[in-house]
Design a protein around this motif. Sequence first.
Motif, PDB file in Angstrom:
ATOM      1  N   ARG A 155      18.630 -20.095  13.558  1.00 42.41           N
ATOM      2  CA  ARG A 155      19.846 -20.264  14.304  1.00 42.41           C
ATOM      3  C   ARG A 155      19.797 -21.445  15.378  1.00 42.41           C
ATOM      4  O   ARG A 155      20.677 -21.980  15.420  1.00 42.41           O
ATOM      5  N   ARG A 156      18.570 -21.717  15.633  1.00 43.37           N
ATOM      6  CA  ARG A 156      18.205 -22.925  16.383  1.00 43.37           C
ATOM      7  C   ARG A 156      18.579 -24.246  15.527  1.00 43.37           C
ATOM      8  O   ARG A 156      19.216 -25.180  16.188  1.00 43.37           O
ATOM      9  N   THR A 159       9.089 -29.193  19.413  1.00 45.22           N
ATOM     10  CA  THR A 159       9.902 -27.823  19.207  1.00 45.22           C
ATOM     11  C   THR A 159       9.248 -26.955  18.628  1.00 45.22           C
ATOM     12  O   THR A 159       9.105 -25.836  19.353  1.00 45.22           O
ATOM     13  N   GLN A 189       9.442 -34.192  19.152  1.00 46.85           N
ATOM     14  CA  GLN A 189      10.141 -33.396  20.031  1.00 46.85           C
ATOM     15  C   GLN A 189       9.299 -31.863  20.523  1.00 46.85           C
ATOM     16  O   GLN A 189       9.809 -31.123  21.330  1.00 46.85           O
ATOM     17  N   ARG A 239      26.595 -29.394  16.124  1.00 46.05           N
ATOM     18  CA  ARG A 239      26.788 -30.453  17.424  1.00 46.05           C
ATOM     19  C   ARG A 239      27.093 -31.851  16.328  1.00 46.05           C
ATOM     20  O   ARG A 239      27.858 -32.666  16.669  1.00 46.05           O
ATOM     21  N   GLU A 254      22.253 -24.738  26.560  1.00 50.13           N
ATOM     22  CA  GLU A 254      22.127 -24.350  25.364  1.00 50.13           C
ATOM     23  C   GLU A 254      20.578 -24.205  25.134  1.00 50.13           C
ATOM     24  O   GLU A 254      19.875 -23.415  24.311  1.00 50.13           O
ATOM     25  N   VAL A 296      22.421 -24.410  15.555  1.00 44.66           N
ATOM     26  CA  VAL A 296      23.258 -24.607  16.528  1.00 44.66           C
ATOM     27  C   VAL A 296      23.315 -26.091  16.784  1.00 44.66           C
ATOM     28  O   VAL A 296      24.266 -26.890  17.056  1.00 44.66           O
ATOM     29  N   THR A 297      21.882 -26.603  16.297  1.00 44.37           N
ATOM     30  CA  THR A 297      21.934 -28.099  16.588  1.00 44.37           C
ATOM     31  C   THR A 297      22.692 -28.818  15.762  1.00 44.37           C
ATOM     32  O   THR A 297      23.423 -29.758  15.972  1.00 44.37           O
ATOM     33  N   ARG A 331      23.510 -33.387  28.406  1.00 44.06           N
ATOM     34  CA  ARG A 331      22.433 -33.489  27.397  1.00 44.06           C
ATOM     35  C   ARG A 331      21.094 -33.682  28.018  1.00 44.06           C
ATOM     36  O   ARG A 331      20.928 -34.305  29.081  1.00 44.06           O
ATOM     37  N   VAL A 377      19.298 -20.954  23.500  1.00 40.88           N
ATOM     38  CA  VAL A 377      18.722 -20.904  22.388  1.00 40.88           C
ATOM     39  C   VAL A 377      17.107 -20.279  22.458  1.00 40.88           C
ATOM     40  O   VAL A 377      16.716 -19.181  21.576  1.00 40.88           O
ATOM     41  N   ASP A 397      14.829 -29.320  23.730  1.00 40.28           N
ATOM     42  CA  ASP A 397      15.431 -29.868  22.816  1.00 40.28           C
ATOM     43  C   ASP A 397      16.406 -30.827  22.864  1.00 40.28           C
ATOM     44  O   ASP A 397      17.522 -30.588  23.866  1.00 40.28           O
ATOM     45  N   PRO A 398      16.018 -32.183  22.609  1.00 44.40           N
ATOM     46  CA  PRO A 398      16.825 -33.212  23.097  1.00 44.40           C
ATOM     47  C   PRO A 398      18.328 -33.188  22.601  1.00 44.40           C
ATOM     48  O   PRO A 398      19.310 -33.765  23.186  1.00 44.40           O
ATOM     49  N   ASP A 399      18.575 -32.535  21.416  1.00 50.59           N
ATOM     50  CA  ASP A 399      19.885 -32.319  20.775  1.00 50.59           C
ATOM     51  C   ASP A 399      20.817 -31.411  21.514  1.00 50.59           C
ATOM     52  O   ASP A 399      22.091 -31.213  21.265  1.00 50.59           O
ATOM     53  N   LEU A 400      20.239 -30.341  22.270  1.00 50.99           N
ATOM     54  CA  LEU A 400      20.992 -29.457  22.996  1.00 50.99           C
ATOM     55  C   LEU A 400      21.511 -29.789  24.471  1.00 50.99           C
ATOM     56  O   LEU A 400      20.693 -30.503  25.127  1.00 50.99           O
ATOM     57  N   THR A 401      22.444 -29.161  25.045  1.00 53.58           N
ATOM     58  CA  THR A 401      22.630 -29.284  26.179  1.00 53.58           C
ATOM     59  C   THR A 401      21.955 -28.396  26.917  1.00 53.58           C
ATOM     60  O   THR A 401      20.908 -27.638  26.565  1.00 53.58           O
TER      61      THR A 401
END
Lengths: 306, 261
Positions: free
Chosen positions: B16-17, B98, B96, B24, A99, B20-21, A135, A103, A92-96
């Motif tokens: 939830r994922r 995901t 992404q 930010r 994280e 959380v995103t 990140r 997640v 997930d590029p938006d998360l650290t």
Amino acid sequence: MSSRESILEVSALRKIFRGRTAVDGVSFRVAPGECFGLLGPNGAGKTTTIRMLYGFSPPTSGTVRLFGMDLARDWRRIRARIGVCQQENTLDPDLTVEENLLVFAGYFAIGRREARARAAELLEFFALASRARARVMDLSGGMIRRLLLARALVNRPDLLILDEPTTGLDPQSRHQVWDRVEKLKASGLSAVLTTHYMEEAARLCDRLVIIDHGKILVEGRPGELILRHVGPQVVEIGGPDGALREYLQENALPHDDLGERILLYTAGDDGRVAAVRERFCLRRCTFRDATLEDVFLRLTGRELRE
Amino acid sequence: MIRWDALSWRFIRVWRRNFVTFRRIWKVNFLTPLFEPVLFIAAFGLGFAGLVGEVRYGGEAFSYPAFLAPALIAAAVMNNAFFETTYASFVRMYYQKTFDAMLATPLSLEEIMVAEIVWSASKAAAAAAIMLGVLSLFGLMAWPQALWVLPLAFLGGIAFGAVGLFFTGIIPTIEMFNLPIFLFITPMFLFSGTFFPVSNLPLWAKPLALSFPLYHLVELCRLAGLGRSETVPLLSVGYLTVFAALFTMLALLFMRRRLIR
């Protein structure tokens, strides 16, 4: 090997997609604690097979059994016990960095406190602890790969599935990944991996299959396969002439003619090979041990696969 | 083929994922619902209202900003949900990867997709809540029944989120979202009784407006915010529910066809 002993059992797996047979009757078994390799050129059906192993892609026919359960029926329980490191960067590029692990642990219903403990442990193991709050976008290729591996281990899997774990990495990063996978192996973790780096397969895999055009060509231990399909040694002869070619034909010596180069496969103590050395190896000859790469190229050919 | 048996409460983990995103970047995300209604009310209330004066709606006369306010919320619900499951979901799916990562865990495709839709509705409802607060400050909302806007926003969010995810399931490239926006979202935004009552439309155009899900959401939001409506409220709720259910099924169907190979 009885079925009770194997952690993964694949039988007669086939996948036909858009009229093309990508996987054509593949069967193999993986024992607990074993690292099993799927080797093959691009488009051979490695990734398609791997995707069927974790229930991403439904097989056209055949069965996959993991931990004694049928993947078609018990996919959810099975997926809870496997770790998958996919070929592409699916972080997930938006998360650290941290994280990403937390997640992902959530997808396995791992509690928050437990997830934090595991994340800390995994980041330490993969030398990412100092980047926990970074990140993902700011990570290097090697770090991304290590984080993908760490993420695949967050549910403490009984089987790790690695799809080309070191493709595109620099030598330093590649060795670091190998080192970690070897440590995991030593701790008793079973693994299935695909690769087209023969060095990687020879180093990590206890047993492997070479697949091409969706079919298994050979199966065995890396050393065995080298002896069986190539022999212990190879003589590379540069700039071969007609006389050499004639001699090889007459004496029925196993070899591959690449035009500019001839590869002569030998057991080492062959009198005819000694004769080749004396008569034809005046200038450009290399004597070396045979490798898995020789086996691979002999079996799958030298044409480009794109 | 939709595998209903593969659908469980686990979808909440995918929700939830996204949450959380979102946390930010929430400050940036909340600027739009905070200032957009102010801009619209300023432009239409100060500039445009002088031209129209009062609007007759549901047998009563309203100031133009009061008439417009509930519709602004409804339109924001549509945009938030639709853009979330089109552009944002497409980025998660295609760029992404995901969903590919999630499909290696004990999550099913159905759970992931339902979570995307429910998430888009949650985001839409959060935007509606902020707009409700801002518009109430201008005295344009009738309390306490205006609070009905929130569950309505969630229902509308499911409907527009589902139709958005359906387009994500069939669209070849991200640029092509222009097409459903031009053909579906923009006409709806203009002709769903948002800026003028549908009763003002010529007879032939009315059935078209009545077929728009936004029309029903606008009417229901007016009922909540103004206490007046030109529809049968239960029919409108029914229409939105059926629309949401239908496109959720289509979204699951086409996303399975797109992702599972």
